[in-house]
Design a protein around this motif. Structure first.
Motif, short mmCIF file in Angstrom:
data_model
loop_
_atom_site.label_atom_id
_atom_site.label_comp_id
_atom_site.label_asym_id
_atom_site.label_seq_id
_atom_site.Cartn_x
_atom_site.Cartn_y
_atom_site.Cartn_z
N GLU A 22 7.43 -11.22 29.40
CA GLU A 22 6.82 -11.80 30.59
C GLU A 22 7.70 -11.56 31.81
OE1 GLU A 22 6.60 -15.98 29.80
OE2 GLU A 22 5.05 -15.77 28.27
N ILE A 23 7.06 -11.32 32.94
CA ILE A 23 7.78 -11.36 34.22
C ILE A 23 7.54 -12.74 34.79
CG2 ILE A 23 7.96 -10.51 36.57
CD1 ILE A 23 7.00 -7.79 35.60
N LEU A 40 2.41 -9.22 44.74
CA LEU A 40 1.80 -9.36 43.41
C LEU A 40 0.57 -8.48 43.27
CD1 LEU A 40 2.16 -13.20 42.79
CD2 LEU A 40 3.50 -11.35 41.77
N CYS A 44 1.73 -5.99 40.48
CA CYS A 44 1.21 -6.49 39.20
C CYS A 44 -0.28 -6.23 39.02
CB CYS A 44 1.48 -7.99 39.07
SG CYS A 44 3.24 -8.37 39.02
N ASP A 45 -0.90 -5.55 39.99
CA ASP A 45 -2.34 -5.25 39.92
C ASP A 45 -3.19 -6.51 39.87
OD1 ASP A 45 -1.82 -2.47 39.88
OD2 ASP A 45 -1.50 -2.54 37.71
N HIS A 46 -2.73 -7.57 40.55
CA HIS A 46 -3.49 -8.81 40.61
C HIS A 46 -4.65 -8.68 41.60
CE1 HIS A 46 -0.29 -11.94 39.14
NE2 HIS A 46 -0.40 -10.90 38.32
N CYS A 54 -1.01 -17.60 41.63
CA CYS A 54 0.37 -17.48 41.16
C CYS A 54 1.36 -17.95 42.22
CB CYS A 54 0.69 -16.04 40.76
SG CYS A 54 -0.03 -15.54 39.18
N VAL A 66 3.86 -14.02 35.90
CA VAL A 66 2.91 -13.25 36.69
C VAL A 66 2.38 -12.02 35.96
CG1 VAL A 66 3.83 -14.03 38.90
CG2 VAL A 66 4.75 -11.94 37.87
N LYS A 67 3.05 -11.63 34.87
CA LYS A 67 2.60 -10.45 34.12
C LYS A 67 3.19 -10.50 32.73
CE LYS A 67 0.49 -6.35 34.57
NZ LYS A 67 -0.90 -6.23 34.96
N LEU A 74 6.86 -3.53 32.00
CA LEU A 74 7.29 -4.59 32.90
C LEU A 74 8.56 -4.26 33.67
CD1 LEU A 74 6.67 -7.78 30.73
CD2 LEU A 74 5.13 -6.67 32.37
N ARG A 77 8.03 -2.75 37.12
CA ARG A 77 7.33 -3.75 37.94
C ARG A 77 8.31 -4.83 38.41
NH1 ARG A 77 1.55 -3.43 37.26
NH2 ARG A 77 0.97 -2.15 35.48
N CYS A 78 9.15 -5.30 37.50
CA CYS A 78 10.13 -6.32 37.85
C CYS A 78 11.11 -5.77 38.89
CB CYS A 78 10.87 -6.80 36.61
SG CYS A 78 11.92 -8.25 36.91
#
Length: 91
Positions: A22-23, A40, A44-46, A54, A66-67, A74, A77-78
């Motif tokens: 998880e991030i 995000l 994160c493709d939110h 979030c 968030v992911k 990850l 992304r992080c």
């Protein structure tokens, strides 16, 4: 279904779940809601709604996952979240 088959399925499920990372994004006093939301969405493709929710969870609870996913997905992304000035880590 035999007990042996049932046990095997449970072990496989536990292994699959344990490979998920998880991030987590943490609250800070620096970033605006808009910056967190935009980041995000990009990283994160939110959807806009997901990112807004979030950001509110981070604000009120101090942190938010968030992911979730495989570490290899990850990690970059992080890194992008950190480069954008957010406080985040993979757990």
């Amino acid at each position: 279904m035999s007990t042996e088959e049932n046990t095997s399925e449970e072990v496989l499920l536990e292994e699959a779940v344990s490979t998920q990372n998880e991030i987590v994004v943490y609250n800070d006093d620096v970033n605006t809601f808009d910056h967190v939301i935009e980041t995000l969405i990009y990283v994160c493709d939110h959807t806009a709604e997901q990112a807004e929710q979030c950001s509110l969870i981070v604000h009120y609870n101090g942190k938010c996952t968030v992911k979730t996913g495989d570490y290899d997905d990850l990690k970059p992304r992080c890194s992008m979240l950190l480069e954008a000035g957010l406080s985040a880590e993979i757990i």
